[in-house]
Design an enzyme around this catalytic site. Structure first.
Site: not given
Lengths: 495, 136
Positions: A184, A186, A212, A214-215, A304, A344
């Site tokens: 994703t 960043k 990707k 992100d949402e 997602h 995580k």
């Protein structure tokens, strides 16, 4: 029917339909002798009744409130084939390790069967409006959780299913025999379209198959959606030319209205993207619409699961993610985030195994140790590619492949972009780690135990992998899961 | 440029012993190996030439390696890959696919941009072989 029985029937019916309030179990919603038909939808609820409410009455109430009942007797029931339309609670079991002497108040598993004609063909919205529509706020229950469902083949066949599916996705991408690799972008918010495309290019050129959105990347002031799509597709195509591989970026088309989403998806198609993305928060109907669009337009559809933890995580109330997985396979997505075990985010190994099987297998047998209460036949419906994302890195590659198998997208966001030598090096480290572990596994190496040595060996010739292992070697997220299974396999002593 | 198609192209080129180990794995899974070759590794070039039919009856990886070497001898300057095909219901597709030969000088891909309305661009890739410059 003899005259005598008919008379008794009428008398009973008279009592049953007198105005007033009856217990649900006396209204026909508790039928311990009922044998579910092959065409019934079956739901398994975890029920925590209020003090003084009998478990059978609680189960009957859930059956009633999720099908035909209201709180009082209505004479208009008698204008319908109401016995058929009533959902039937047919079994109630105490949940292991709950009740007196444990730290959890008494819970029950209630099995409820629903006649197929209660549901509209091919509509998740209609299915869920019944099963979870009203009943979760019902006062006689302290808490309620939908743990699992058996969708009969007759109902499965009314859904399109995944637009593309695992097999065709691999054939289109020309990538076989290993998990796919993603990341994703960043930081997830704030990059301009031009800077964002840089991250995509570096990661794809370095060895990832997908990057990707992100949402929550939609169309914000710092980057409007058209800017993002244009720069990203430049990056995707440049990376494809640099490697000779098919590459992709999940362009998130989530927007305020269906019209906006279709417009964005069409633009992604015009620019030659192989995949688009939506968020779970757009709702079941919008998801089904996009699945149909994706099937029509040769597009892979990534979902997602934004928002799911608000109702899937706590064990006593909500919906288990395995149920969401079943609905999403029916609804027709090709990818769904489904847990990493080692990363995580929440993920008990047994729960995750049950979810992955639900997404990927043609048939999943009941397996209480994995949280699967029913046999589920998917009747040839295509398979959904699970996506493992959130706090994973190259040093865990052997664990990820042991737990998750090879039909999965492994997404290393921080684990790619946070690499000390840059994004391309991060991607390369992940791809080398992946291929080295798959090669070793195929050669018969016990990767669960010897994986770290396989990675160390590859790191001797691959500097980026060496740096990745040194940076993240000791990073683990070792917390107890909230959502766990209730049954542990026990050895049966030989008789 | 080194193209990175196939399951193991980020690793050093596989030795014959390593190729044999992967073929053994495929045979243990009940998959049928096959050998294919091409001079055009364009990512949309799905149908490489078949070096014979998939080896449905083969039990021993040595037989597959024999075919790989025969293909290498005939086409030393082509890409050659081994596919393993799984006929199991629900798959019925390739399950493993890796390169076993590369040309001494690999082609590259030219990215052709055709600008459209607004800022939009149509992209296509063209395989450019050695000693080949401008488009024909």
């Amino acid at each position: 029917m003899s005259t005598a029985t008919a008379e008794t029937g009428k008398r009973q019916a008279r009592g049953r339909y007198d105005a007033g309030v009856l217990k649900y179990r006396e209204m026909g919603y508790w039928q311990p002798d009922y044998v579910p038909r092959d065409t019934d939808v079956i739901a398994l609820f975890r029920i925590t009744p209020q003090e003084g409410v009998e478990p059978e009455e609680a189960a009957a109430a859930v059956a009633g409130e999720s099908s035909t009942a209201t709180w009082t007797v209505v004479w208009t029931d008698r204008l319908t084939a109401c016995d058929a339309y009533r959902a039937k609670a047919y079994r109630v079991d105490p949940v292991p390790n709950t009740g007196p002497g444990t730290r959890t108040e008494q819970q029950y598993f209630a099995y409820i069967a629903y006649e197929l004609d209660l549901f509209e063909e091919g509509s998740i919205a209609n299915l869920t409006a019944s099963i979870i529509g009203n009943v979760f706020g019902f006062k006689p229950l302290k808490a309620l959780r939908l743990e699992d469902m058996r969708i009969p083949v007759a109902y499965v066949k009314t859904f399109q299913g995944p637009a593309t599916g695992i097999v065709v996705e691999r054939e289109r991408l020309d990538k076989f025999g290993r998990p796919l690799l993603g990341a994703t972008t960043k930081p997830k918010l704030g990059l301009s379209g031009r800077n964002y495309g840089r991250v995509v290019y570096e990661a794809l050129k370095g060895g990832l198959d997908f990057v990707k959105d992100d949402e929550n990347i939609n169309s914000q002031p710092f980057m409007h959606w058209r800017d993002r799509f244009l720069f990203v597709m430049e990056a995707v195509n440049r990376a494809s030319a640099a490697t000779g591989e098919v590459k992709g970026h999940y362009l998130n088309v989530t927007a305020a209205t269906m019209e906006d989403m279709y417009e964005r998806a069409e633009f992604a198609k015009e620019l030659g993207s192989v995949i688009v993305m939506i968020d779970l928060v757009i709702g079941y109907t919008a998801i089904q619409s996009m699945a149909k669009w994706a099937r029509r337009n040769d597009m892979i559809l990534h979902l997602h699961r934004a928002g799911h933890s608000t109702y899937t995580r706590q064990k006593n109330h909500g919906i288990a993610f395995r149920v969401i997985s079943k609905w999403m396979r029916l609804a027709g997505v090709d990818h769904i985030h489904a847990g990493t075990v080692v990363g995580k985010l929440e993920g008990d190994p047994a729960v995750i195994a049950g979810i992955y099987d639900t997404l990927r297998e043609p048939f999943t047998p009941a397996n209480l140790g994995h949280g699967l209460f029913f046999d589920q036949d998917w009747a040839g419906m295509r398979k959904v590619m699970p996506v493992a994302s959130g706090g994973i890195h190259a040093g865990q590659m052997h664990q990820l492949i042991s737990y998750l198998g090879e039909d999965v997208v492994l997404q290393f966001g921080g684990g790619t972009i946070g690499h000390p030598h840059g994004i391309e090096a991060g991607a390369q480290a992940n791809r080398v780690a992946l291929e080295a572990i798959i090669q070793a596994r195929n050669e018969g190496v016990d990767i669960w135990n010897e994986g770290p040595e396989v990675l160390e060996k590859a790191a001797r010739w691959c500097t980026p992998l060496r740096a990745a292992l040194e940076t993240w070697r000791d990073v683990t997220f070792d917390y107890t899961s909230t959502d766990t299974v209730d049954f542990v396999p026990t050895a049966t002593p030989a008789s | 440029m080194r193209i990175t198609q196939g399951t193991f192209s980020f690793l050093p080129d596989l030795t014959d012993a390593q190729i044999r180990a992967q073929v053994d794995y495929a045979l243990r899974q009940g998959w049928a190996p096959s050998v294919e070759f091409t001079d055009d590794p364009h990512p949309r070039n799905t149908y490489w030439e078949m070096w014979g039919l998939p080896m449905f009856e083969v039990q021993d990886a040595a037989a597959v390696l024999y075919e790989i070497n025969a293909c290498r001898k005939a086409y030393p300057d082509r890409y050659i890959r081994v596919n393993a095909f799984d006929a199991t219901r629900g798959f019925e597709s390739v399950r493993l696919s890796f390169l076993v030969n590369r040309p001494p000088r690999e082609p590259r891909f030219e990215l052709i941009r055709t600008e459209g309305p607004g800022r939009s661009v149509r992209y296509s890739l063209r395989t450019v072989r050695e000693n080949e410059g401008a488009p024909e």
